[in-house]
Design an enzyme around this catalytic site. Structure first.
Site, mmCIF file in Angstrom:
data_model
loop_
_atom_site.group_PDB
_atom_site.id
_atom_site.type_symbol
_atom_site.label_atom_id
_atom_site.label_comp_id
_atom_site.label_asym_id
_atom_site.label_seq_id
_atom_site.Cartn_x
_atom_site.Cartn_y
_atom_site.Cartn_z
ATOM 1 N N TYR A 114 0.710 -1.189 -0.065
ATOM 2 C CA TYR A 114 0.133 -0.168 0.056
ATOM 3 C C TYR A 114 0.723 1.332 -0.122
ATOM 4 O O TYR A 114 2.086 1.237 0.572
ATOM 5 C CB TYR A 114 -0.988 -0.187 1.328
ATOM 6 C CG TYR A 114 -1.846 1.416 1.508
ATOM 7 C CD1 TYR A 114 -2.970 1.305 0.654
ATOM 8 C CD2 TYR A 114 -1.317 2.511 2.043
ATOM 9 C CE1 TYR A 114 -3.710 2.449 0.494
ATOM 10 C CE2 TYR A 114 -1.983 3.526 2.027
ATOM 11 C CZ TYR A 114 -3.355 3.439 1.227
ATOM 12 O OH TYR A 114 -3.995 4.893 1.121
ATOM 13 N N TRP A 116 1.400 5.441 -1.717
ATOM 14 C CA TRP A 116 1.210 6.422 -2.836
ATOM 15 C C TRP A 116 2.240 6.565 -3.828
ATOM 16 O O TRP A 116 2.368 7.205 -4.842
ATOM 17 C CB TRP A 116 1.023 7.835 -2.220
ATOM 18 C CG TRP A 116 -0.488 8.351 -1.934
ATOM 19 C CD1 TRP A 116 -0.951 7.644 -0.930
ATOM 20 C CD2 TRP A 116 -1.241 9.403 -2.347
ATOM 21 N NE1 TRP A 116 -2.443 8.169 -0.945
ATOM 22 C CE2 TRP A 116 -2.238 9.072 -1.817
ATOM 23 C CE3 TRP A 116 -0.923 10.351 -3.193
ATOM 24 C CZ2 TRP A 116 -3.396 10.275 -1.915
ATOM 25 C CZ3 TRP A 116 -1.814 11.374 -3.662
ATOM 26 C CH2 TRP A 116 -3.069 11.042 -2.954
#
Ligand SMILES: Nc1nc2c(c(=O)[nH]1)N[C@H]1C(S)=C(S)[C@@H](COP(=O)(O)OP(=O)(O)OC[C@H]3O[C@@H](n4cnc5c(=O)[nH]c(N)nc54)[C@H](O)[C@@H]3O)O[C@H]1N2
Ligand SMILES: Nc1nc2c(c(=O)[nH]1)N[C@H]1C(S)=C(S)[C@@H](COP(=O)(O)OP(=O)(O)OC[C@H]3O[C@@H](n4cnc5c(=O)[nH]c(N)nc54)[C@H](O)[C@@H]3O)O[C@H]1N2
Ligand SMILES: [Mo]
Length: 752
Positions: A114, A116
């Site tokens: 997980y 960005w």
């Protein structure tokens, strides 16, 4: 590198910039001329592209290299690293993947990964990792996000989809022309509008809010922090206790019902199950009337203010906005469900400028009127492994393989993970109760990280594969969330021996005999052109014409014009709920959900309800404070925390914490002093800022400081050593960072 007759350009989640290069080095990032409100975050990368925090060669943890997989996992973060060649790194990783697959199967590889990462459609680290692993038989994945997991699971039961509605939020132009009252749970903090995932051209959140204000829209800021609505707007500030929004929303609903201000016709035509909710509101269900007085007691605000707000909502053209932060609290499903129920009672859903909004607080793209184009991405292939975890259950998974967990109506089992791989995220930033996570992190036999900087993730890995930053590779910024498409030029050569994530996986794929499957014979440049060409066709389907690749590259950027009419969320459903039903079992807004009720979860029954959070001020000892760890103003999460922009706000190297003057006085601490925030889970240092713009009893410290543990104390100020690692409920199992109690005392030792 750029040979064109234009300046070099780059894009990031925080904006588009021109890149200045001298003698092969980046010397500055300049604001993009199309951006009316550029973010200062960007230039924070310049001084850390090179230097001691940059990872310049593949590195392997010494005990792992000497003793093999599984050796001294507890030394992660403390052990030395040994540099190895890329060939050696490919061999070590490839052979280890083969071993884990052979001995345990592909589900023993956890690559939820997980995070960005960086903007750029092709060099998206996580997509590259997943594509690669799917070429060798798959991996255990994760579902949902840290941003709003609870909403991602509950809202589809209630409104048919969550993300679909998110992309179709009513636009600011519609709000400015039609709305009278904008009730913002969690505010509309401009600090967050700096960001849009995948890159953005022009920051419009500020002008959107300002235009609404100038058009006469009245803002109500419901938040423990006054700064959650910008200064100068004359916003009403309702400083409730954190994690009590569901009670306030329920209390408001009761007021509307009690005073007959609700829209019964809309409830009859567009919703189902209101009678069941009404029985809860009036106390028929449980003997407790959910009155303004009831809510006032829980929220720590006056009942008269609640009643007054309900009356205004009943009388005015009203937008109800809920911040994503409200999902990151215990029972985080409830504020969203209760807000939907309240908006349905007000009866303006689907009307211009009013109704309901999710996350006007969160990003630049929410409320932006734009075409929704399904741009192409790197295909990730097929993952044959069925195992997954809800994203925030990582520590539970590592601690308790074989145990069962509930999620959205089904019981699943945690797989037994032997190898963890992260590329483009930082669990030592995003996860809660980091000291507990660090202990569980010692268990897997191998941990691999693709990173460009020596943050806690890299320091706690066994094999560190140094990757490039966007300034060292060519790419395209092409996000369905933004109208600007930007050529991301390669500005400089890769630093040291760093390689693009794609190149890293290609090397390992070669060692494992799957290179052709991974690349499909395309170079990165050929992939980018493929992405452009497919996206051009997708855009054409939306009636948007994109130029050809060469024209785009010559120009450096283009802007897709905005649609001519403002966007209104759920307009078609409003107009004709039979012809345009929602994707719920009833086709309507499910104020009561038979599906959720059938799961039998005591912590998420069939309608919105109030349940006490695991930690909150209603059950706090006299000296405990509620800690809000919201998004940082000067960076994105942990990214560029080590850069000049972030460091400038931390002159003593310790993250600031905001306290009310009364709370500081009670502890005898002063502005500028270093304090220790602590609870049973750990401690972190922070530097005191005193302000009366925060509710007494609440402190605020941004997330993002790199985890720097000294025992169980983070000397840098990472609040996730304090936060609680528990699921929102058995339904969504989302993270609950914002429900957290701490104590504060003067620190005895200043950090060195
Ligand atoms: N207490 C608390 N915790 C929170 C939150 C909160 O509000 N409070 N918010 C949560 C939310 S909403 C989120 S979304 C998460 C965010 O959590 P993350 O997305 O995990 O945080 P980032 O710091 O953005 O991590 C991205 C990482 O990718 C690396 N990176 C950048 N570019 C590249 C690349 O090209 N390749 C590779 N391999 N790596 C790259 C960066 O160096 C960085 O380490 O945090 C969550 N955690
Ligand atoms: N500058 C910057 N912008 C960002 C990010 C970043 O890291 N930096 N991260 C991006 C990401 S990944 C995401 S998901 C979004 C998140 O967007 P949000 O979830 O909206 O962001 P937060 O800053 O966590 O929370 C917004 C505000 O909610 C308030 N709040 C906290 N708890 C409560 C509560 O219990 N009740 C009420 N009523 N208010 C509360 C806090 O005061 C906080 O300032 O932001 C995005 N924007
Ligand atoms: Mo997020």
């Amino acid at each position: 590198m750029n040979t064109r007759d234009r300046s070099l350009m780059t894009s990031s989640h925080w904006g588009t910039y021109h890149v200045d290069v001298e003698d092969g080095r980046v010397t500055g990032l300049r604001a993009f001329e199309e951006d009316p409100d550029p973010s200062p975050i960007g230039p924070g990368i310049v001084d850390v592209l090179e230097g001691e925090t940059r990872i310049t060669q593949p590195m392997v943890r010494k005990s792992w290299l000497d003793g093999g997989p599984g050796t001294d996992g507890h030394l992660r973060g403390a052990d030395e690293f040994v540099p190895v060649s890329w060939d050696e790194a490919h061999r070590l990783v490839g052979d280890e993947l083969d071993r884990v697959k052979r001995e345990f199967g592909n589900q023993a590889i956890f690559a939820g990964s997980y995070g960005w990462a960086s903007a750029g459609r092709f060099h998206h680290a996580q997509s590259q990792l997943k594509r690669f692993l799917n070429c060798i038989g798959g991996f255990t994945r994760s579902k949902n996000t840290y941003s709003f997991a609870a909403a991602e699971v509950v809202v589809p039961h209630v409104l048919g989809t969550f993300r679909g509605h998110l992309d179709r939020s009513t636009s600011w132009d519609s709000i400015a022309s039609e709305c009278e009252l904008f009730v913002a749970f969690g505010g509309v903090p401009l600090k967050n509008g700096q960001i849009s995932q995948g890159g953005l051209g022009a920051h419009v959140q500020k002008s959107g809010v300002q235009a609404a204000h100038e058009a006469g829209v009245r803002f109500v800021n419901i938040s423990p922090l006054r700064s959650d609505v910008m200064d100068g707007m004359g916003a009403d500030w309702i400083a409730l206790r954190p994690s009590t929004d569901a009670a306030l929303l329920i209390g408001l609903a009761h007021c509307l019902l009690d005073e007959g201000l609700h829209d019964q016709a809309f409830l009859d035509s567009h919703t189902t199950g209101f009678d069941r909710y009404a029985a809860y509101l009036t106390g028929v269900e449980d003997g407790i009337v959910k009155s303004a007085e009831w809510a006032a007691e829980i929220c720590g605000i006056e009942a008269a203010r609640i009643r007054d707000l309900a009356r205004q909502m009943g009388a005015k053209r009203t937008m109800i906005s809920v911040a994503w932060a409200l999902t990151r609290q215990d029972h985080g499903e409830q504020p969203f469900w209760a807000a939907i129920a309240l908006a349905a009672m007000v009866g303006q859903i689907g009307l211009p400028g009013t109704g309901l909004g999710f996350g006007y607080s969160a990003m630049n793209n929410i409320g932006m009127n734009r075409h929704l184009i399904n741009y192409a991405e790197v295909p990730q292939g097929h993952n044959p492994v069925p195992d997954f975890i809800p994203v925030a259950r990582i520590t539970d998974m590592l601690e308790r393989p074989g145990d069962s967990f509930d999620y959205d109506g089904t019981a699943y089992t945690y797989p037994d993970i032997r190898l963890v791989w992260w590329a483009g995220g930082n669990p030592f930033h995003h996860h809660q109760d980091l000291n507990r996570m660090r202990r569980a992190w010692a268990k897997p036999e191998t941990i691999i990280a693709n990173e460009w900087c020596w943050n806690a993730l890299a320091l706690h890995a066994d094999i560190v594969l140094p990757c490039t930053t966007p300034l060292e590779r060519a790419d395209i910024a092409m996000s369905p969330k933004d109208p600007y498409l930007v050529a991301m030029d390669q500005a400089v050569s890769p630093v040291g021996d760093a390689r693009d994530d794609h190149e890293i996986f290609k090397g390992i794929a070669r060692h494992m005999g799957v290179e052709e499957r991974f690349t499909e014979g395309r170079s990165p440049a050929e992939w980018q052109r493929w992405i452009w060409d497919v996206s051009r066709q997708q855009a054409a389907q939306e009636g948007v014409s994109l130029p050809d690749w060469d024209t785009f590259q010559e120009a450096g950027w283009i802007r897709v014009p905005a649609p001519e009419t403002p966007r209104v969320l759920m307009q078609e459903f409003r107009a004709d709920p039979v012809a345009h039903p929602l994707a719920t079992p009833s086709g309507r807004i499910e104020i009561f959900s038979e599906t959720i009720a059938s799961f039998g979860y005591d912590d998420c029954p069939g309608h919105p309800f109030w349940a006490e959070p695991a930690e909150w001020l209603g059950e706090a000892a006299g000296d405990e404070l509620h800690m809000i760890s919201n998004q940082p103003r000067n960076k994105l999460h942990s990214q560029l925390d080590h850069g000049a922009v972030s460091r400038a706000d931390r002159p003593q190297g310790v993250e600031p914490v905001m306290m009310h003057p009364d709370d500081a006085a009670a502890r005898g601490v002063e502005a500028g002093q270093i304090v220790r925030l602590f609870n049973a889970r750990g401690a972190c240092l922070a530097q005191v800022q005193i302000s009366d713009e925060i509710r007494p009893g609440v402190i605020q410290i941004a997330t993002g400081a790199w985890y720097r543990p000294d025992g169980d104390t983070c000397t840098h100020g990472n609040p996730n050593v304090l936060t609680l690692d528990k699921g929102t409920s058995r339904l969504a199992q989302g993270p609950i960072a914002h429900s957290c109690l701490v104590r504060v005392e003067a620190a005895e030792d200043m950090p060195t």
